[in-house]
Design a protein around this motif. Sequence first.
Motif: not given
Length: 379
Positions: A54-62, A218-222, A234-241
């Motif tokens: 998982x990667x966590x970035x700024x809330x406004x990051x797309x 469980x990456x999607x759920x987490x 913040x905004x969390x992302x699955x690494x692949x996504x």
Amino acid sequence: MSLAFSTLIFEWRRYFAAIIALAVAGLMVLAMTGMFLGVGKAFTATIDRSPAEIMVLAADSDSLFGNNSGLPRRLIPTVYQHPDVTEVMPLSGSWAFWSNFPKDGQPAKGNGVQVMVIDPAPGSLTIPNDFDERMLQTIAEPYAVIIDSSSEGKLGVKIGDKAKMNGQTIWVRGATNDYPSMFNSIVFTSRQTAKLLNIVDEGPRVGGLLVKIKDPKRVKQVVAELNQMGGGQYKAWAREDLSKVSERGMLKEGGISVIIGFAVVVGAFIGIVITWQTLQSAILANIKEFAGLRALGVSMGSLRLIIMEISFWVGIFGLIMTAVLVAGISMIAKSLNIPMDFPLYIDIPVSIVLLLIAIMSGFFSLGVLKKSQPADLLR
């Protein structure tokens, strides 16, 4: 074997130009798109090969592109509050100015480089999966850096040479083989060396967070639960996504989309015009055969279907030729360390467009059948 397919096989020389025209049109679009997506793939290489899920970035990051605001360091304990999170590490990196020490007859090189910071401790989340123990021992040395072998000419150094980053002397102690970049070269260094070079600090903000969880399934759920816990901080992302979104984000950039759009229009125009003219010429060359079929009682509707089937098979063979040409271009690009990527969400639409071009060319060529008069056989 149908009459249309037999005609295409035995008269292949007459239809080969149409097949080549389609292949060149497809190659133009795919090569242009593949090059830009390859740049994006090289940009996300360090993320794709991270052991974090998982990667966590700024809330406004797309996406990774344009993610410059970073995160407050105080959010690290917040992410740790999730019971499935086992480790959180800040993703550190920055831009630096690189210059070499020219040897006899060697030109001076001055370039901007993208510095990626690694914590060379066993099991660290910042270590790419393809880094072995020897590379970690090498990069742990003070003022040691690792570059990609494709950047040696651009940076004017080889393994063992010294250079400068931000005006301070560093040593090139190793090289990787899978991080090519058409723009700023990627340079790996340890966090200790990065601090010595004033590239990173331990201030109140971080660029992003790498997160390791207990069960990768469980990456999607987490990810969903982390975003709910964060409350918009913040905004969390699955690494692949995140990797896929960042690659597609390359296509949304104004200049890139215009270039690719222009290539698509030009490629489609070339494909339609040349394929249409070639099919017309091939049908005219076989006009007596079509006239003979009409004399035998074959209807004009059946002849039109034969022409449309021929154009369909021209499209199929054009797709095969496109695949061969793209494979050749990919091999050449790989030998020159030029990153290219051909995802299915680009390949499939281009293939459909090429097939439609061939069918449209056959449709525009139907008027030639009016010249297939049985009386012409008596002349």
